[in-house]
Motif scaffolding. Structure first.
Motif, PDB file in Angstrom:
ATOM      1  N   GLU A   1       0.812  -1.219   0.000  1.00  0.00           N
ATOM      2  CA  GLU A   1       0.000   0.000   0.000  1.00  0.00           C
ATOM      3  C   GLU A   1       0.845   1.269   0.000  1.00  0.00           C
ATOM      4  O   GLU A   1       0.539   2.242  -0.674  1.00  0.00           O
ATOM      5  CB  GLU A   1      -0.930  -0.018   1.213  1.00  0.00           C
ATOM      6  CG  GLU A   1      -2.259   0.663   0.933  1.00  0.00           C
ATOM      7  CD  GLU A   1      -3.227   0.488   2.093  1.00  0.00           C
ATOM      8  OE1 GLU A   1      -3.695   1.497   2.622  1.00  0.00           O
ATOM      9  OE2 GLU A   1      -3.471  -0.688   2.463  1.00  0.00           O
ATOM     10  N   LYS A   2       1.941   1.260   0.762  1.00  0.00           N
ATOM     11  CA  LYS A   2       2.714   2.501   0.924  1.00  0.00           C
ATOM     12  C   LYS A   2       3.838   2.626  -0.115  1.00  0.00           C
ATOM     13  O   LYS A   2       4.659   3.526  -0.033  1.00  0.00           O
ATOM     14  CB  LYS A   2       3.294   2.572   2.343  1.00  0.00           C
ATOM     15  CG  LYS A   2       2.230   2.619   3.438  1.00  0.00           C
ATOM     16  CD  LYS A   2       2.448   3.809   4.344  1.00  0.00           C
ATOM     17  CE  LYS A   2       1.226   4.282   5.120  1.00  0.00           C
ATOM     18  NZ  LYS A   2       0.398   3.245   5.715  1.00  0.00           N
ATOM     19  N   SER A   3       3.869   1.703  -1.080  1.00  0.00           N
ATOM     20  CA  SER A   3       4.998   1.722  -2.019  1.00  0.00           C
ATOM     21  C   SER A   3       4.837   2.820  -3.069  1.00  0.00           C
ATOM     22  O   SER A   3       3.725   3.245  -3.382  1.00  0.00           O
ATOM     23  CB  SER A   3       5.127   0.363  -2.712  1.00  0.00           C
ATOM     24  OG  SER A   3       3.983   0.137  -3.516  1.00  0.00           O
ATOM     25  N   LEU A   4       5.972   3.244  -3.615  1.00  0.00           N
ATOM     26  CA  LEU A   4       5.979   4.259  -4.685  1.00  0.00           C
ATOM     27  C   LEU A   4       5.221   3.750  -5.904  1.00  0.00           C
ATOM     28  O   LEU A   4       4.462   4.487  -6.535  1.00  0.00           O
ATOM     29  CB  LEU A   4       7.424   4.564  -5.089  1.00  0.00           C
ATOM     30  CG  LEU A   4       8.096   5.742  -4.366  1.00  0.00           C
ATOM     31  CD1 LEU A   4       9.541   5.858  -4.793  1.00  0.00           C
ATOM     32  CD2 LEU A   4       7.352   7.052  -4.665  1.00  0.00           C
ATOM     33  N   LYS A   5       5.454   2.472  -6.229  1.00  0.00           N
ATOM     34  CA  LYS A   5       4.787   1.868  -7.384  1.00  0.00           C
ATOM     35  C   LYS A   5       3.277   2.001  -7.259  1.00  0.00           C
ATOM     36  O   LYS A   5       2.580   2.375  -8.200  1.00  0.00           O
ATOM     37  CB  LYS A   5       5.140   0.376  -7.477  1.00  0.00           C
ATOM     38  CG  LYS A   5       6.200   0.048  -8.490  1.00  0.00           C
ATOM     39  CD  LYS A   5       6.307  -1.462  -8.638  1.00  0.00           C
ATOM     40  CE  LYS A   5       7.421  -1.814  -9.619  1.00  0.00           C
ATOM     41  NZ  LYS A   5       7.674  -3.243  -9.643  1.00  0.00           N
TER      42      LYS A   5
END
Length: 602
Positions: free
Chosen positions: A333-337
């Motif tokens: 959820e918190k990823s850049l992607k």
């Protein structure tokens, strides 16, 4: 000694291309194998007893078949016929020197050449080996990837996947210039002494009036695009492959050749670096080394019977399965992607407030019949100027351009096989997933005489209603019917009356990754098609935007993500074959995305 004769064959756009044939010592006279042309699609079943073997040779850029003549004796394979062509725009073949309508047109020429050899000389594709050099090697590899022919061996000498120095201002510059100026020519400044240490061969290169030093920018860019795609997707080439890489090559880079080799899935593959060799690998001073390797490899491939690739379970194991699985995994959820793809999704939602095209996609799914119909109409249908701009950009996406070419290919093959059937018997048309049915009714409109019956089917009520309206608009109610039905229901398909002489399944199987579903559908179809009837089917073998589509676009199925599993042509053909059909023809767009094939029920 092989006996040499010179011929031409007619390729897919009616151009006559030049080729040479060296008959093996067993062929007393080079009388071409003749048969009733009206029946030529069944021809390669008739000759299945033939054990004639042949090697096809594809020359490098600027050159021609005459420059490959020495291979016939030096390879010392007296039991094989040899064939070598002059690619269009080369040697004694027509066309502006170093040019062609597109790179993919030349690949399609290979398909026509091979069909001609099968029909005229009674040689089965399973008994063919291919030797290609430089640009000829890229063409051959692209053909094997895109058309999935059943051949015995592929030998590539310094394939030109990435050319070093033909171009003073690299590829991006050429693309810009090509947009501004259209097609233009680039002179090769490779000197003959940079190609080979063999002084005699270098001198003959300089003196040869049939060699042209120019290459057109559209061929060069087409070569770049095809190379990128084939190296990227080499896991879908299921043929024993040998690569001979020149150790001191000034013309093409080594890395892409190695990348290509790494991805090849066939256990019988070899990579050789020939130390000190310049780019003309098969015309080098010490070429006997290369000849011995090719000879051993080909003889070894022919020492065992042909084995078709095992691809029927590619939906459950292997590269295409793994890629699709990874694309359907949720991102942290918190990823850049994840943030990136959420942003793109939101942009599409905002865009859909202005653009009719995006609105249809967001509402019905980007893979729905309604979206497809919008793409076929190819009009900016939004009322406001911003929406018009978005529509145009959306319609120009490479996937949608390919879809429109696919429609043309379906219509061409449909017309050709419909007229072929009408020469002998009544034409009964069946389409099991018609969408709105527009492409079939467009194709029917082009026929010289109307069919006996048209049965259209689709699972969606919206599509059935839109299709029924179209049938009435076109005044076809007397012969055409549209039913709501499931394309994967084998029993329902098997009970269709009258039996179809020409069945179409377009754009359906690509949306489902599960081969068991396809087996049910194809099993039902094989019951619904009469003996000797034809099936036109589509495939999607590659897509440059696979990740974008999976992460940003929704499907018509409950608004899920649209994750595509790309089926190699070999896999698609194998499924169709398993159901009792045999492929007889194929087209592909120049981007290498969508294929349209024809198979006959045998």
């Amino acid at each position: 000694m092989h006996h040499n004769t010179q011929h031409t064959f007619v390729t897919h756009d009616q151009t006559k291309l030049f080729y040479q044939h060296w008959a093996s010592k067993h062929t007393a006279t080079p009388t071409p194998f003749k048969q009733d042309q009206s029946n030529h699609d069944q021809s390669h079943h008739a000759q299945s007893t033939s054990d004639k073997k042949a090697i096809l040779v594809f020359h490098r850029g600027h050159e021609h078949s005459g420059r490959m003549l020495h291979l016939v004796e030096e390879l010392n394979l007296p039991d094989f016929d040899f064939f070598a062509w002059d690619a269009r725009g080369h040697g004694q073949s027509p066309g502006e020197r170093g040019d062609a309508p597109s790179f993919s047109a030349c690949v399609k020429d290979i398909q026509a050449f091979v069909q001609h050899i099968q029909e005229q000389y009674g040689i089965q594709s399973e008994n063919l080996a291919i030797i290609g050099q430089s640009v000829g090697a890229v063409m051959a590899a692209t053909w094997v990837h895109d058309y999935a022919p059943k051949i015995r061996a592929l030998c590539l000498a310094s394939p030109a996947f990435d050319i070093k120095l033909y171009v003073p201002f690299a590829e991006p510059g050429l693309r810009v210039l090509n947009k501004i100026k259209g097609n233009f020519f680039i002179q090769s400044y490779v000197k003959s002494n940079m190609l080979t240490h063999d002084l005699e061969r270098a001198a003959s290169y300089d003196a040869d009036p049939l060699i042209a030093r120019a290459i057109s920018v559209r061929m060069l860019l087409g070569l770049y695009d095809a190379s990128k795609r084939i190296v990227d997707d080499a896991q879908h080439i299921f043929v024993p492959t040998q690569i001979l890489c020149s150790g001191s090559d000034f013309v093409v880079r080594r890395q892409p050749q190695q990348d290509f080799y790494q991805k090849l899935p066939h256990p019988q593959k070899e990579f050789h670096i020939l130390d000190g060799f310049f780019h003309d690998t098969l015309g080098e001073k010490n070429r006997i080394v290369a000849m011995q390797k090719i000879r051993r490899f080909i003889l070894q491939c022919f020492a065992q019977p042909y084995r078709a690739p095992d691809v029927l379970n590619a939906d459950k194991i292997g590269a295409s399965c793994a890629i699709a699985e990874n694309l359907s995994a949720t991102l942290p959820e918190k990823s850049l992607k994840n943030a990136f793809w959420q942003l793109i999704k939101n942009n599409l939602k905002i865009g859909s407030l202005f653009s009719t095209g995006l609105n249809i996609g967001e509402k019905t799914g980007y893979d729905s019949g309604s979206t497809l119909d919008f793409v076929y109409r190819n009009q900016t249908e939004s009322r406001n100027p911003v929406g018009k701009i978005i529509d145009r950009q959306y319609l120009n996406a490479i996937g949608w351009r390919g879809i429109r070419v696919r429609k043309q290919h379906i219509e061409q093959l449909f017309t050709r096989y419909a007229e072929k059937i009408q020469q002998h018997k009544p034409l009964h048309i069946l389409d099991i997933a018609s969408g709105h049915g527009r492409y079939i009714l467009d194709a029917v409109a082009q026929l010289k005489q109307p069919p006996e019956s048209i049965v259209l089917r689709d699972y969606s009520e919206i599509n059935v209603k839109a299709g029924t309206d179209l049938i009435q608009q076109r005044g076809l109610s007397a012969i055409a019917q549209f039913f709501q039905a499931d394309a994967f229901d084998a029993q329902s398909l098997a009970s269709i009356q009258p039996k179809a002489s020409l069945a179409v399944v377009s754009g359906l199987y690509e949306l489902f990754s599960d081969n068991d579903l396809l087996r049910q559908s194809l099993y039902g179809l094989s019951q619904a098609v009469e003996q000797g009837g034809y099936l036109i089917y589509t495939g999607q073998i590659w897509h440059p935007q696979q990740a974008f589509i999976a992460r940003a676009l929704t499907s018509h199925r409950e608004g899920d993500a649209w994750v595509m599993r790309l089926r190699s042509q070999a896999e698609m053909d194998a499924l169709v074959e398993q159901a009792g059909f045999q492929k007889v023809n194929q087209c592909i767009d120049e981007y290498g995305i969508f294929t349209v094939s024809v198979a006959q029920k045998i």
